[in-house]
Design an enzyme around this catalytic site. Structure first.
Site, short mmCIF file in Angstrom:
data_model
loop_
_atom_site.label_atom_id
_atom_site.label_comp_id
_atom_site.label_asym_id
_atom_site.label_seq_id
_atom_site.Cartn_x
_atom_site.Cartn_y
_atom_site.Cartn_z
N PHE A 49 -30.28 47.76 18.21
CA PHE A 49 -29.27 48.78 17.94
C PHE A 49 -29.23 49.22 16.48
O PHE A 49 -28.63 50.25 16.18
CB PHE A 49 -27.87 48.25 18.30
CG PHE A 49 -27.63 48.07 19.77
CD1 PHE A 49 -28.62 48.28 20.71
CD2 PHE A 49 -26.38 47.67 20.22
CE1 PHE A 49 -28.39 48.10 22.07
CE2 PHE A 49 -26.14 47.48 21.57
CZ PHE A 49 -27.14 47.70 22.49
N SER A 50 -29.81 48.46 15.57
CA SER A 50 -29.54 48.71 14.15
C SER A 50 -30.63 48.15 13.25
O SER A 50 -31.46 47.34 13.67
CB SER A 50 -28.21 48.07 13.77
OG SER A 50 -28.28 46.66 13.95
N THR A 51 -30.60 48.61 11.99
CA THR A 51 -31.35 47.95 10.92
C THR A 51 -30.33 47.36 9.95
O THR A 51 -29.19 47.81 9.88
CB THR A 51 -32.27 48.92 10.16
OG1 THR A 51 -31.48 49.98 9.60
CG2 THR A 51 -33.34 49.49 11.07
N ASP A 169 -23.43 34.94 23.04
CA ASP A 169 -24.87 34.94 22.71
C ASP A 169 -25.16 33.97 21.57
O ASP A 169 -25.90 34.29 20.64
CB ASP A 169 -25.34 36.35 22.33
CG ASP A 169 -26.86 36.49 22.38
OD1 ASP A 169 -27.51 35.65 23.05
OD2 ASP A 169 -27.39 37.41 21.74
#
Length: 446
Positions: A49-51, A169
């Protein structure tokens, strides 16, 4: 992906094709964010979803982790959920003592690919997975494992008991050390001055515009490594020496709340990374806080041995889920029939007697014997560690100890058992004193 890690992912880069409308934002070293408050220093890692970037906060003069979400609507919504969760975590822990990552700021950033939700988090060190790799998968000293487990349990107790949050998670990648394993990689200790403007040499692409070249170099290095590895195997041993972890600070925090949910509002049936997934999630029989405790126990085992406890594989005759359940039962004994047949997916995996449909022959190997026979634990260490872990692997979720109860367990609170020869006596005494001090701090927080 762990959101505040000190070093980039070992996996391949995120891919140049993901830098498009709705995708990642292309960042260059020295780029300013939030009206110039945060200046990008180097990339720490990336996820689906992201950096995530190391950034310098010009307002506080601190280094932070800047998480930049993809711009498509579904990713923005996921970011807003994570911001909501992280804000609740920060609001409930003003003293920042609960061993959970801290949200500092959040804002929107408009770029060529759209508007990106951004989160600013405290900068932390390497993940526990990197610590395990750094130690060549040999397993950490039990005193280190104990100290790490205390931190994780403090975090889980806060999330579960005070906030009503499930992480969903938990795994070594999502627990970060307070500091880097290698002090030279710490931006403060390295002595380098922060980058406050975009370097001239970075104008032609920076860190996200030369991905293909980096991939080719990495593949070349891997090819050379494979050839070297084969030669080493032919010529002699490939065994690597255990690294010295005495100087590593193993205090840590739980991170990455992109999949977290409130216990009263679970939003997904399938949660948890496969190897850390609880049986009730596989069977779809409902879940609560105890799923995090199962994942915690898997993580504790991995820290102590260097191996994943459950690494299931599918075949032509049975699926991955069935193999996973078989591995659990080989370690823990047969699953009670009521539990085996009580989930929405039970009929796919078990017969009416509570036996697996396609895997009939199980080879039982209880935890304490596994620790002694395969991992060469002493009988005492194996018994004490098993006494701590095995209740967390109860097939009945409601019977698993809570994080609060685990913090009271003798294994967590014991001082170091000295099983050393005379030349190591001094080191063991120091470790004993350190654990004793940690116990005092833990009791003070209570």
């Amino acid at each position: 992906m762990s959101c505040t890690s000190s070093s980039a992912s070992d996996e391949d880069e995120e891919g140049i094709d993901s830098y498009r409308k709705g995708g990642y934002h292309a960042v260059r070293i020295g780029d300013p964010f939030n009206a110039g408050r945060y200046i990008a220093q180097r990339k720490l890692g990336w996820g689906q979803f992201s950096t995530v970037w190391l950034a310098y906060d010009t307002q506080s003069s601190n280094y932070v982790a800047l998480k930049i979400q993809k711009s498509a609507t579904q990713f923005s919504q996921a970011a807003l959920h994570e911001i909501e969760v992280l804000s609740a975590i920060a609001d409930g822990d003003p003293s920042n003592t609960k061993c959970v990552v801290r949200l500092i700021d959040h804002f929107k950033h408009l770029g060529p690919n759209g508007q990106h939700q951004c989160m600013v988090l405290e900068f932390l060190g390497d993940s526990l997975l990197r610590l395990i790799r750094h130690n060549h998968y040999k397993g950490l000293h039990l005193n280190k494992v104990r100290e790490i487990c205390k931190c994780i349990l403090i975090g889980l107790d806060y999330l579960h008991r005070e906030l009503g949050l499930l992480h969903t998670d938990l795994k070594p990648e999502n627990i970060l050390l307070f500091s880097t394993i290698d002090p030279a990689k710490d931006p403060v200790n390295s002595g380098a001055s922060p980058i406050l403007s975009r370097p001239e040499s970075n104008l032609n692409g920076g860190s996200t515009m030369n991905i293909i070249e980096k991939k080719l170099k990495r593949r070349a290095k891997k090819a050379v490594a494979k050839i070297s590895g084969r030669r080493t195997t032919m010529g002699g041993t490939t065994e690597k020496p255990e690294r010295n972890l005495d100087g590593v600070n193993v205090r840590c925090k739980v991170v990455d709340f992109g999949n977290a949910c409130w216990a009263a509002k679970p939003f997904a049936e399938e949660i948890q990374t496969r190897q850390y997934r609880a049986p009730e999630v596989i069977l779809r029989s409902g879940y609560s806080f105890s799923v995090d405790m199962w994942s915690f126990a898997c993580t504790a085992f991995e820290l102590a041995t260097g191996d994943m406890l459950f690494a299931p594989k599918g075949s032509q005759t049975f699926c991955e889920d069935e193999d996973h359940l078989a591995l659990m039962m080989e370690l823990l004994g047969k699953m009670p029939r009521k539990i085996a047949t009580g989930g929405a997916r039970s009929k796919d995996l078990f017969d009416r007697h509570g036996d697996l449909k396609r895997i009939r022959r199980l080879k039982y190997w209880p935890m304490n014997r596994l620790l002694v026979d395969r991992y060469k634990f002493s009988e005492d260490d194996a018994r004490e560690f098993s006494d701590f872990l095995c209740p967390l692997f109860d097939f009945a979720p409601e019977k698993r100890p809570t994080a609060q109860q685990c913090l009271q367990h003798p294994w967590i609170n014991c001082t170091v058992s000295i099983n050393v020869d005379m030349k190591n006596q001094g080191v063991a005494t120091v470790e004993k004193l350190e654990v004793g001090v940690n116990n005092l701090h833990l009791k003070a927080r209570k």
